[in-house]
Every structure is written in structure tokens, then in C-alpha cells.
Design an enzyme around this catalytic site. Structure first.
Site, short mmCIF file in Angstrom:
data_model
loop_
_atom_site.label_atom_id
_atom_site.label_comp_id
_atom_site.label_asym_id
_atom_site.label_seq_id
_atom_site.Cartn_x
_atom_site.Cartn_y
_atom_site.Cartn_z
N SER A 234 0.83 -1.20 0.00
CA SER A 234 0.00 0.00 0.00
C SER A 234 0.87 1.26 0.00
CB SER A 234 -0.91 0.00 1.23
OG SER A 234 -0.14 0.18 2.41
N CYS A 289 -2.93 -4.50 -7.61
CA CYS A 289 -2.68 -3.08 -7.81
C CYS A 289 -2.89 -2.66 -9.25
CB CYS A 289 -1.27 -2.71 -7.36
SG CYS A 289 0.04 -3.41 -8.38
#
Length: 504
Positions: A234, A289
Site C-alpha cells: 500500500s 494493484c
């Protein structure tokens, strides 16, 4: 079987110096099968001393591995590639059991990871330098690339085999010793890769694993013998990794989050665009992602596109990844599933509509951490569903009037990982690839993950560091250049007779 009985069956250890090593911290975590919501293993968490042990093993092995001929390193990588091929079904089963993704998706992950091993097999070509003869009178200048020494990688839960192979393949082929800290949620795939690397001929200590949490991460970031850190995860953690490791003098590539937009122009093939949106939005349960999370529908294309997406989502079969007929598995944990689901009610409260509610999927009411595919319409910047990286099977549609409006939304977004445009107009596609401020662009390709001989990485808050992952930039990251300037005495003027013929 109770959780205690399960824990007694499987304990995942570190891998240091070519063998399993038990954790010494006294701390541990559990590994859960997200399809059934039950504990399947225990993983021992590393202490700072465990990390030091791994670094010491890596440092001891690095000098000899660096001196190993390039042809020998290439041979080892070729063997590793063959062993992964032989064990890909076993690896896929481990991934599916701990991550939840379908077997087909797990096999696809292994295949993409293999590309990086294959690229690393070309290490003799990757490490070629340059040579300039007679840069000055009697002076030659040449550049060589040398390994850094001990390097480390920290990898996420969503690709337990592929992302480690992004890192370790080039790192080891270039002559470094590598320490991997996999996600504690999915530790077993990395253990199998370490076992296969040993079988392939990777010397003990050249590849090490430390299992654990932030204590292990922090020690890797501060250890003086680790020269570089690779990370995928993240954005908040990527920023922390980058700031902490660079403060400790390390080279860093830290890949963060994303909010990938798919721009659909009015001339696009609706069926193709809908297939792409569904595949890219809901594949791997949206836990990647490079997932498409926002569709920018220009003009009149919105209604037919949404109808086509809705029709396709109704056919997606959600269930345990171990069953071949299922097309989408669970999310990684109950907490994450509940967090993703919370965006749906908030989206409606903020003025969006919900043509498809994944909470109504029958699988969502079982023991596993399932959430069916969800579709949000009339999303806008400022809504949570648009502004946040949801990281789940939620696709938002933003209606825009023009290409320029859509482009501005993409370029204003703080993330810049991947994007795609769907159109039959080559000029529009050419303009988009020129204008868009994103690191990876697809033209009628929804998930533009580069092949292994290019490099992976985004822009803006999707990347911290200046070098992308794997491929040519990966080689550059795991090596440093040395320039040599040399002058040798003219043999004709030397006092030592070397037998050179005299022409004057």
C-alpha cells in the site's frame, strides 16, 4: 478440526542458510484459508535477532556467489525455471489455499513469475558493460556492473509467488544474496520457492526467508549490511519503507497503491470493453494493484456499457478457488471483506447508485470471506468509492462528457500506476498515451502489466524511488556501475622484451 489441532499440523518457519529455522521471538500468527474461514497453519514471527541471523548468512554467502561465473549463475537460473515448471501445480494449490484465488488465477500468477526467472537466465547479456578505446592518448575507459551485496525484498499477500520472483530472480542472477520477508498471511509459497532454489543449485545463504511482521521489517530497514530494499504494498507503507530505508542509507524501490482508470470512448467495441472491465475489475477478487477500479464512460457509451457489465457480472461464479468451475474466490480476510463491503452503502449515501450489489451473491453468506462483484454507477470525485483504493471486487463508473474531462480526472489522481483506453481510433489512442500521466498504459488492453524484459512501476504516489521493478531497471537497481580508466606502458618502450616485432 479445531484451530489448535490445525496449528499443530503445520508450522511455517524461516529459511536461513539453506534450511528451515524456527523463530526465536515466541510470537506467531495464524494462516487462514479464506475460502472456509479457518486456520490452517501457524507462522513464527522473526525477532530482530532472527533477521540478524539471516543477514549474517547472506553476507557470508555473498562474496563467493559474486565470484561465481556468469555462465554458472545462468545455469542455476535455468534449473530453477525448470523446477518451477515441474512444481507449478503444487505452487498454485498453495497460493489458492492461503490467498483464496482460483487455481486458474494462481497458475497465471506462476506463469508471470516464471517470465522473470527466464529473463534472469540471460544474466551474461544483462551485465555487459561498455568500452571506449583511446579516450585519451594511450588511455582506455570502460564501465562494469557489480552486485550490491546483501539486498532484501518485502512482498504483499496478493501475489505470493509472482512478486517474490520479480525481486529474487534478478537480485540473485546479478550476484547478490537476497533476503525475502513475505506477507505473514501467505508464507508457504515462498518456502517452496526457497526449496526449489536450493535444489536448482542456489548456494546456502544466497536466498533466505524471514517470516514476520513490522519488527522484522524494521530490522531489515535499519540493518547496516543490507544495501537495498524492494517493496510492493500500500502507499502509506511504501512511503514509510522509502523514508525509513533511505534515511538509513539504502537504495529503495517501493511500489504503492493505485486507482486505475479505464477510459471508454464512444466508438469503442462495447462487448470488448465490457469483457475487459469485468476481467480487470473482478479478477483475483480485485485484490491487485493493476485492477481496473474506475471506468470513465464518455458520452452515450455509458448506458450500453453498464448494461453489458451488469449482464456479465451475473454470470460470474463465486466460490472456493479449489473448485475449477468457480471464477472468483474470497478476499484475504474477514476484516478486509467487511471493509470493502462498507464502501457500497457509503456510495449510495453519497449519491451514487448500485446496479450490482455483491453482498447479495449467495457465496457472501457462507463461512468464507466472499463478496460478489459489485458495480457502482454515477460515482464522482469526492466520494469515498472514487477517492480510496478499495482493493476488492468493486467497479465504479464515472460518467463524463468528453475525452478532455476524462483525461483531467486521470491526471489529477494522486496515483499513477496503470490505465487503459478502449477505442477503435488509432489517433485517439496515440494522443492518450502521449497525454496521460501514468506509468503503465494499455490500449485496448485492460491490465497492461509489462512483460519481463520491460520494467513494472507507476508514477506519482504509486512509486517511491526512481527505478521500477524487474526487467532492465531491476538489473540496474540490484547492481552499481564502476568506471575504470586504464593506461598501460607501450611494450616497445618497456625494459622487458615481450617479443613484439619492431617496425621502425
Amino acid at each position: 478440526m479445531s484451530a489448535t489441532e490445525t496449528l499443530a499440523v503445520a508450522t511455517v518457519a524461516h529459511w536461513i542458510g539453506g534450511k528451515p529455522v524456527a523463530a526465536t521471538s515466541g510470537r506467531s500468527g495464524v494462516v487462514t484459508n479464506p475460502a472456509i474461514g479457518s486456520v490452517i497453519a501457524e507462522v513464527g514471527f522473526a525477532s530482530a535477532e532472527d533477521v540478524d541471523h539471516a543477514v549474517a548468512a547472506a553476507k557470508a554467502a555473498a562474496a563467493e556467489w559474486r565470484a561465481t561465473p556468469l555462465s554458472r549463475r545462468a545455469e542455476v537460473m535455468f534449473r530453477l525455471r525448470g523446477l518451477i515448471v515441474e512444481n507449478r501445480d503444487r505452487l498454485a494449490e498453495i497460493i489458492s489455499r492461503e490467498n483464496g484465488k482460483t487455481i486458474a488465477d494462481a497458475l497465471g500468477e506462476v506463469a508471470r513469475g516464471l517470465e522473470n526467472v527466464e529473463f534472469a537466465c540471460s544474466v551474461p547479456n544483462m551485465l555487459k558493460g561498455g568500452y571506449s578505446e583511446q579516450a585519451s592518448k594511450g588511455v582506455d575507459v570502460y564501465q562494469i556492473r557489480q552486485p550490491l551485496g546483501v539486498v532484501a525484498g518485502i512482498t504483499p499477500f496478493n501475489f505470493p509467488a509472482m512478486v517474490p520472483l520479480w525481486m529474487l530472480s534478478n537480485a540473485i542472477a546479478c550476484g547478490n544474496a537476497f533476503i525475502l520477508k513475505p506477507s505473514e498471511k501467505v508464507p508457504s509459497a515462498s518456502v517452496l520457492l526457497a526449496e526449489l532454489a536450493k535444489e536448482a543449485g542456489v548456494p546456502d545463504g544466497v536466498l533466505n526467508l524471514v517470516q514476520g511482521d513490522k519488527i522484522a521489517v524494521n530490522r531489515l530497514l535499519e540493518h547496516p549490511d543490507i544495501k537495498a530494499i524492494s517493496f510492493v504494498g500500500s502507499t502509506p507503507v511504501a512511503r514509510y519503507i522509502y523514508e525509513t530505508a533511505t534515511r538509513n542509507g539504502k537504495r529503495v524501490q517501493a511500489l504503492g497503491g493505485a486507482k486505475n482508470h479505464m477510459l471508454v470512448l464512444p466508438d469503442a467495441d462495447i462487448a470488448m470493453a465490457a469483457d475487459a472491465a469485468v476481467s480487470a475489475g473482478y479478477g483475483a477478487a480485485g485484490e491487485r494493484c493493476m485492477a481496473i477500479s474506475v471506468v470513465l464512460a464518455v458520452g452515450d457509451v455509458a448506458d450500453p456499457l453498464i448494461d453489458a457489465i451488469r449482464e456479465r457480472t451475473a454470470r460470474i461464479k463465486v466460490g472456493p478457488g479449489s473448485e475449477p468451475s468457480n471464477e472468483m474466490g474470497p478476499l484475504i480476510s474477514r476484516e478486509h471483506r467487511d471493509r470493502v463491503a462498507s464502501y457500497l452503502d457509503v456510495a449510495v449515501a453519497e449519491g451514487a447508485t448500485l446496479p450490482v450489489d455483491g453482498r447479495l451473491d449467495p457465496a457472501s453468506n457462507g463461512e468464507g470471506y466472499f463478496l460478489g462483484p459489485s458495480l457502482i454507477d454515477n460515482a464522482k470525485p469526492g466520494m469515498r468509492c472514487y477517492d480510496h483504493e478499495i482493493f476488492g471486487p468493486v467497479l465504479s463508473v464515472v460518467r463524463v462528457d468528453t475525452y478532455a474531462e476524462a483525461l483531467q480526472l486521470i491526471n489529477d489522481n494522486p496515483f499513477g500506476n496503470g490505465t487503459a483506453i478502449f477505442t477503435q481510433n488509432g489517433g485517439a489512442a496515440r494522443r492518450f498515451q502521449f497525454d496521460v500521466e501514468v506509468g503503465m498504459v494499455g490500449i485496448n488492453v485492460p491490465i497492461p502489466v509489462p512483460v519481463s524484459y520491460y520494467s513494472f512501476g507507476g508514477w506519482k504516489s504509486s512509486l517511491f524511488g526512481d527505478l521500477h521493478m524487474y526487467g532492465p531497471e531491476g538489473v540496474q537497481f540490484y547492481t552499481r556501475s564502476k568506471v575504470v580508466t586504464s593506461r598501460w606502458p607501450d611494450p616497445g618502450a618497456s625494459k622487458v622484451d615481450l617479443g613484439f616485432p619492431q617496425v621502425r
